[in-house]
Write a protein that holds these residues in place. Sequence first.
Motif, PDB file in Angstrom:
ATOM      1  N   ASP A 151      43.309  32.225  40.032  1.00  0.00           N
ATOM      2  CA  ASP A 151      43.036  31.380  38.735  1.00  0.00           C
ATOM      3  C   ASP A 151      41.267  31.231  38.777  1.00  0.00           C
ATOM      4  O   ASP A 151      40.830  31.322  39.460  1.00  0.00           O
ATOM      5  N   GLY A 152      40.950  30.535  37.277  1.00  0.00           N
ATOM      6  CA  GLY A 152      39.346  29.958  37.514  1.00  0.00           C
ATOM      7  C   GLY A 152      39.015  28.435  38.519  1.00  0.00           C
ATOM      8  O   GLY A 152      37.783  28.465  38.603  1.00  0.00           O
ATOM      9  N   ASP A 153      39.847  28.197  38.298  1.00  0.00           N
ATOM     10  CA  ASP A 153      39.430  27.170  39.702  1.00  0.00           C
ATOM     11  C   ASP A 153      39.052  27.985  40.760  1.00  0.00           C
ATOM     12  O   ASP A 153      37.666  27.598  41.283  1.00  0.00           O
ATOM     13  N   PHE A 154      39.950  28.378  41.037  1.00  0.00           N
ATOM     14  CA  PHE A 154      38.907  29.058  42.351  1.00  0.00           C
ATOM     15  C   PHE A 154      37.806  29.988  42.757  1.00  0.00           C
ATOM     16  O   PHE A 154      37.322  30.354  43.209  1.00  0.00           O
ATOM     17  N   ALA A 155      38.051  30.527  41.702  1.00  0.00           N
ATOM     18  CA  ALA A 155      36.708  32.035  41.179  1.00  0.00           C
ATOM     19  C   ALA A 155      35.421  30.406  40.911  1.00  0.00           C
ATOM     20  O   ALA A 155      34.722  31.197  41.500  1.00  0.00           O
ATOM     21  N   ARG A 156      36.423  29.586  40.616  1.00  0.00           N
ATOM     22  CA  ARG A 156      34.562  28.891  39.650  1.00  0.00           C
ATOM     23  C   ARG A 156      33.954  28.016  42.154  1.00  0.00           C
ATOM     24  O   ARG A 156      32.987  27.787  41.950  1.00  0.00           O
ATOM     25  N   ALA A 157      35.132  27.556  42.751  1.00  0.00           N
ATOM     26  CA  ALA A 157      35.030  27.827  43.634  1.00  0.00           C
ATOM     27  C   ALA A 157      33.713  28.804  44.756  1.00  0.00           C
ATOM     28  O   ALA A 157      33.175  28.730  45.273  1.00  0.00           O
ATOM     29  N   VAL A 158      34.447  30.230  44.366  1.00  0.00           N
ATOM     30  CA  VAL A 158      33.606  31.253  45.253  1.00  0.00           C
ATOM     31  C   VAL A 158      31.905  30.983  44.418  1.00  0.00           C
ATOM     32  O   VAL A 158      31.354  31.806  45.575  1.00  0.00           O
ATOM     33  N   LEU A 159      32.101  31.465  42.920  1.00  0.00           N
ATOM     34  CA  LEU A 159      30.529  30.546  42.322  1.00  0.00           C
ATOM     35  C   LEU A 159      30.039  29.834  43.126  1.00  0.00           C
ATOM     36  O   LEU A 159      29.159  30.065  43.314  1.00  0.00           O
ATOM     37  N   ARG A 160      30.513  28.661  43.456  1.00  0.00           N
ATOM     38  CA  ARG A 160      29.764  27.613  44.068  1.00  0.00           C
ATOM     39  C   ARG A 160      29.723  28.392  45.962  1.00  0.00           C
ATOM     40  O   ARG A 160      28.479  27.872  45.619  1.00  0.00           O
ATOM     41  N   GLU A 161      30.280  28.022  46.420  1.00  0.00           N
ATOM     42  CA  GLU A 161      29.760  28.492  48.107  1.00  0.00           C
ATOM     43  C   GLU A 161      28.934  30.398  48.344  1.00  0.00           C
ATOM     44  O   GLU A 161      28.022  29.803  49.021  1.00  0.00           O
ATOM     45  N   CYS A 162      29.489  31.096  46.630  1.00  0.00           N
ATOM     46  CA  CYS A 162      27.787  32.450  46.753  1.00  0.00           C
ATOM     47  C   CYS A 162      26.832  31.560  46.284  1.00  0.00           C
ATOM     48  O   CYS A 162      25.253  31.944  47.154  1.00  0.00           O
ATOM     49  N   ILE A 163      26.469  30.413  45.468  1.00  0.00           N
ATOM     50  CA  ILE A 163      25.371  29.713  45.194  1.00  0.00           C
ATOM     51  C   ILE A 163      25.092  29.054  46.450  1.00  0.00           C
ATOM     52  O   ILE A 163      23.518  28.992  46.470  1.00  0.00           O
ATOM     53  N   ALA A 164      25.180  28.284  47.254  1.00  0.00           N
ATOM     54  CA  ALA A 164      25.718  27.650  47.947  1.00  0.00           C
ATOM     55  C   ALA A 164      24.448  28.413  48.844  1.00  0.00           C
ATOM     56  O   ALA A 164      23.581  27.914  49.660  1.00  0.00           O
ATOM     57  N   ARG A 165      25.381  29.441  49.023  1.00  0.00           N
ATOM     58  CA  ARG A 165      24.300  30.290  50.103  1.00  0.00           C
ATOM     59  C   ARG A 165      23.288  30.855  49.826  1.00  0.00           C
ATOM     60  O   ARG A 165      23.003  32.287  50.401  1.00  0.00           O
ATOM     61  N   GLY A 166      22.871  30.710  48.847  1.00  0.00           N
ATOM     62  CA  GLY A 166      21.326  31.915  48.027  1.00  0.00           C
ATOM     63  C   GLY A 166      21.955  32.648  47.447  1.00  0.00           C
ATOM     64  O   GLY A 166      20.917  33.581  47.018  1.00  0.00           O
ATOM     65  N   LEU A 167      23.183  32.551  47.204  1.00  0.00           N
ATOM     66  CA  LEU A 167      23.023  34.275  45.958  1.00  0.00           C
ATOM     67  C   LEU A 167      23.386  33.394  44.501  1.00  0.00           C
ATOM     68  O   LEU A 167      24.314  32.994  44.304  1.00  0.00           O
ATOM     69  N   PHE A 168      22.487  34.330  44.047  1.00  0.00           N
ATOM     70  CA  PHE A 168      22.829  33.610  42.206  1.00  0.00           C
ATOM     71  C   PHE A 168      23.676  34.625  41.543  1.00  0.00           C
ATOM     72  O   PHE A 168      23.110  35.696  41.264  1.00  0.00           O
ATOM     73  N   ILE A 169      25.803  34.401  41.512  1.00  0.00           N
ATOM     74  CA  ILE A 169      25.902  35.017  39.887  1.00  0.00           C
ATOM     75  C   ILE A 169      26.101  34.434  39.155  1.00  0.00           C
ATOM     76  O   ILE A 169      25.985  32.803  38.995  1.00  0.00           O
ATOM     77  N   ARG A 170      26.907  35.087  38.048  1.00  0.00           N
ATOM     78  CA  ARG A 170      27.842  34.077  36.884  1.00  0.00           C
ATOM     79  C   ARG A 170      28.927  34.218  37.210  1.00  0.00           C
ATOM     80  O   ARG A 170      29.562  35.525  38.007  1.00  0.00           O
ATOM     81  N   MET A 171      29.520  33.650  36.089  1.00  0.00           N
ATOM     82  CA  MET A 171      31.051  34.121  35.841  1.00  0.00           C
ATOM     83  C   MET A 171      31.281  34.046  34.306  1.00  0.00           C
ATOM     84  O   MET A 171      30.358  33.455  33.658  1.00  0.00           O
ATOM     85  N   PRO A 172      32.377  34.781  34.031  1.00  0.00           N
ATOM     86  CA  PRO A 172      32.690  34.140  32.947  1.00  0.00           C
ATOM     87  C   PRO A 172      33.672  32.720  32.370  1.00  0.00           C
ATOM     88  O   PRO A 172      33.854  32.249  33.189  1.00  0.00           O
ATOM     89  N   GLY A 173      33.402  32.383  30.972  1.00  0.00           N
ATOM     90  CA  GLY A 173      33.198  31.271  30.690  1.00  0.00           C
ATOM     91  C   GLY A 173      35.091  30.382  30.638  1.00  0.00           C
ATOM     92  O   GLY A 173      35.251  29.534  30.491  1.00  0.00           O
ATOM     93  N   VAL A 174      35.676  31.247  30.171  1.00  0.00           N
ATOM     94  CA  VAL A 174      36.874  30.750  29.314  1.00  0.00           C
ATOM     95  C   VAL A 174      38.401  31.940  30.106  1.00  0.00           C
ATOM     96  O   VAL A 174      37.662  32.722  30.817  1.00  0.00           O
ATOM     97  N   ALA A 175      39.015  30.730  30.265  1.00  0.00           N
ATOM     98  CA  ALA A 175      40.438  31.996  30.720  1.00  0.00           C
ATOM     99  C   ALA A 175      41.025  32.888  29.591  1.00  0.00           C
ATOM    100  O   ALA A 175      40.618  32.903  28.697  1.00  0.00           O
ATOM    101  N   PRO A 176      40.991  33.868  30.758  1.00  0.00           N
ATOM    102  CA  PRO A 176      41.361  34.395  31.574  1.00  0.00           C
ATOM    103  C   PRO A 176      40.462  35.195  32.426  1.00  0.00           C
ATOM    104  O   PRO A 176      40.976  35.596  33.484  1.00  0.00           O
ATOM    105  N   LEU A 177      39.500  35.434  31.782  1.00  0.00           N
ATOM    106  CA  LEU A 177      38.550  35.760  32.110  1.00  0.00           C
ATOM    107  C   LEU A 177      37.917  35.280  33.460  1.00  0.00           C
ATOM    108  O   LEU A 177      37.538  35.764  34.061  1.00  0.00           O
ATOM    109  N   ASP A 178      38.330  34.184  33.035  1.00  0.00           N
ATOM    110  CA  ASP A 178      37.005  33.047  34.231  1.00  0.00           C
ATOM    111  C   ASP A 178      38.223  32.997  36.130  1.00  0.00           C
ATOM    112  O   ASP A 178      37.737  32.393  36.321  1.00  0.00           O
ATOM    113  N   ARG A 179      38.958  33.788  35.794  1.00  0.00           N
ATOM    114  CA  ARG A 179      39.506  34.053  37.018  1.00  0.00           C
ATOM    115  C   ARG A 179      38.113  35.471  38.063  1.00  0.00           C
ATOM    116  O   ARG A 179      38.727  35.548  39.459  1.00  0.00           O
ATOM    117  N   CYS A 180      37.512  35.509  37.211  1.00  0.00           N
ATOM    118  CA  CYS A 180      36.684  36.544  37.238  1.00  0.00           C
ATOM    119  C   CYS A 180      34.616  36.260  38.475  1.00  0.00           C
ATOM    120  O   CYS A 180      35.013  34.751  37.735  1.00  0.00           O
TER     121      CYS A 180
END
Lengths: 368, 368
Positions: free
Chosen positions: A312-341
């Motif tokens: 779900d979106g919460d999981f993808a947001r966590a993945v995003l956050r962990e990428c950013i914390a490791r120095g990898l700038f990425i983004r993600m879609p803002g709304v469900a159901p796209l925000d699983r990506c």
Amino acid sequence: MTGPRLTPLAASLPDTVPFVGPETQERAMGRPFRARLGANESRFGPSPRAIAAMAAAAGEAWMYGDPEVHDLRAAIAAHHGVTAAHVVVGEGIDGLLGVLVRLVAGSGDRVVTSLGAYPTFNFHVAGFGAELHRVPYRDDREDTDALVQKAREVGAKLVYFANPDNPMGTWHEAGVVEEMVAALPEGALLVLDEAYADLAPAGAVPRIAADDPRVIRMRTFSKGYGLAGLRVGYAIGAPALIRAFDKVRNHFGMGRVAQAGALAALADQGWLRDVQGKVAAARDRIAGIAAANGLRALPSATNFVTVDCGRDGDFARAVLRECIARGLFIRMPGVAPLDRCIRISAGTPADLDVLEEVLPQALRAAAG
Amino acid sequence: MTGPRLTPLAASLPDTVPFVGPETQERAMGRPFRARLGANESRFGPSPRAIAAMAAAAGEAWMYGDPEVHDLRAAIAAHHGVTAAHVVVGEGIDGLLGVLVRLVAGSGDRVVTSLGAYPTFNFHVAGFGAELHRVPYRDDREDTDALVQKAREVGAKLVYFANPDNPMGTWHEAGVVEEMVAALPEGALLVLDEAYADLAPAGAVPRIAADDPRVIRMRTFSKGYGLAGLRVGYAIGAPALIRAFDKVRNHFGMGRVAQAGALAALADQGWLRDVQGKVAAARDRIAGIAAANGLRALPSATNFVTVDCGRDGDFARAVLRECIARGLFIRMPGVAPLDRCIRISAGTPADLDVLEEVLPQALRAAAG
């Protein structure tokens, strides 16, 4: 006077920036990103000829740019087989969308877009007080039938449709877009955002007569041409609509350096072809890295790849956050159901080495 | 659909460019101007450090500029002794004026300016449907008392006042401006256009507390800093008003090259001082050339000199036309009685040689 005396519309708007820039995140982290793959910039850079043209123009920056943008409009017109009267150049597609919405959609007017599509368009619609209606994506693509149907239902003046799409990277074939144009209700103008068309297969770019009053196409030098930091976009449409931009645009807004850089970039189609090849290779490698981590990459006609994180979106947001914390700038879609990506821009081999290293760590951290 | 379906306001606006660029005139004439002294550009160019910074940034133009414009805003704030929260950077003063008018003045709102003052401000007021009231100049200067009185009379939300003035080059001392601020009616915001302040005597720049909600100051890199072709202006005002710009501005509108060039230009105050000296010398020489032709130059606190041609607007227009026909690009005020004058930007010695040669010929031709 306790605060500024804004118009009722302005007072009702939030004072937020639609996108947080990577520089803001870097300042907060106290260190630069290791790889900058979040804004779909072109990591392969602009043409060396464009760089040289900008450097040469820098010495002439004491002069205002030509307010008619004559030479660049002529070159764009020749490139697309239209006339200069079909072309307006502006401060990126963002700037052009703002002017277009201002010209067409005011209080009480209806506008249609897809739920999760480009937020800056929505920002302009809200900013001019028009009413935004959204239809869901279907199978991770913008739903052309639903967009047309909603436009008919609400009597929309504008219908926003990005092909290829951002943030999903998916696209429709030219024939589908042409059918969409044919099906538009009377009085609806299709805003066809083709920011990524330079990176799409030829089959994704519809044939639309330049004089067709039902469509305005938006293009940019920010993606394939690698000039996001120069702020040059253009629109192609029927001359009566293009002429209307002169009513309100910032006439001296296109500076001399920007015009020179874009003109040189357009002339170097060989560079663009080279970038297209590098982008295709980067897309394949991103999809491979995703697969190696058990994730599915969506097909992409852009310079980025949207990767389904499978939950779900919460999981993808966590993945995003962990990428950013490791120095990898990425983004993600803002709304469900796209925000699983999550959304990863094409990068250099070194950038994708960072992705290959960081993604499995981020997935483990997000799952743990 | 016969034409674009514009909003009633947009449909009512003319689709004209407020200023015709010199490039348009050159294309019509089929040859370049011999001297470009019409747009108050800085013929002495930008700082070599700014040129180097732009050239270096050109290679990084694949990245969007920082949407918060953090470093440049911080440097501007330090330069003026305010905080970054008092500063917004935008696409020239033209762009900032457009956003300000949009935020504050809509349909039914009243705005005050001087008859013959900066047309682009009026363009924005019309463009957002507000009602413009004009007061005449007095003795070729903007009439601060009349502006305040008219603002009170009509209940103005905005009062535009350029100090030093364009197109006349004249100015008021700081104390007069400070009295004007004190006399503003409740709820009126003074738009203090200080585009030329970098070229004015210190006594022309008023002290205004940065938190004062009654004033917003506009500055630019286009004049003293010689970067008209880069499109960077800024406004200084109370944080609540400055923050409101975020509601509608083009957040990624300030490109990477523009931010880098402006930052380097601001850091090179030695170059600005050198330009100030050259501008002062050029003003003196223009006044001397005018006197040698029996004309009176108005005193100037800007990088241009307005010259009274001593007769009516038709005569001055004829002089202007004859100058242009001889390869000298100049401009003139648009309305009576200011239009008895022509306006000549400070130029290099070679530029002013052209003026010295052409002006007497143009005067003879216009009189003949």
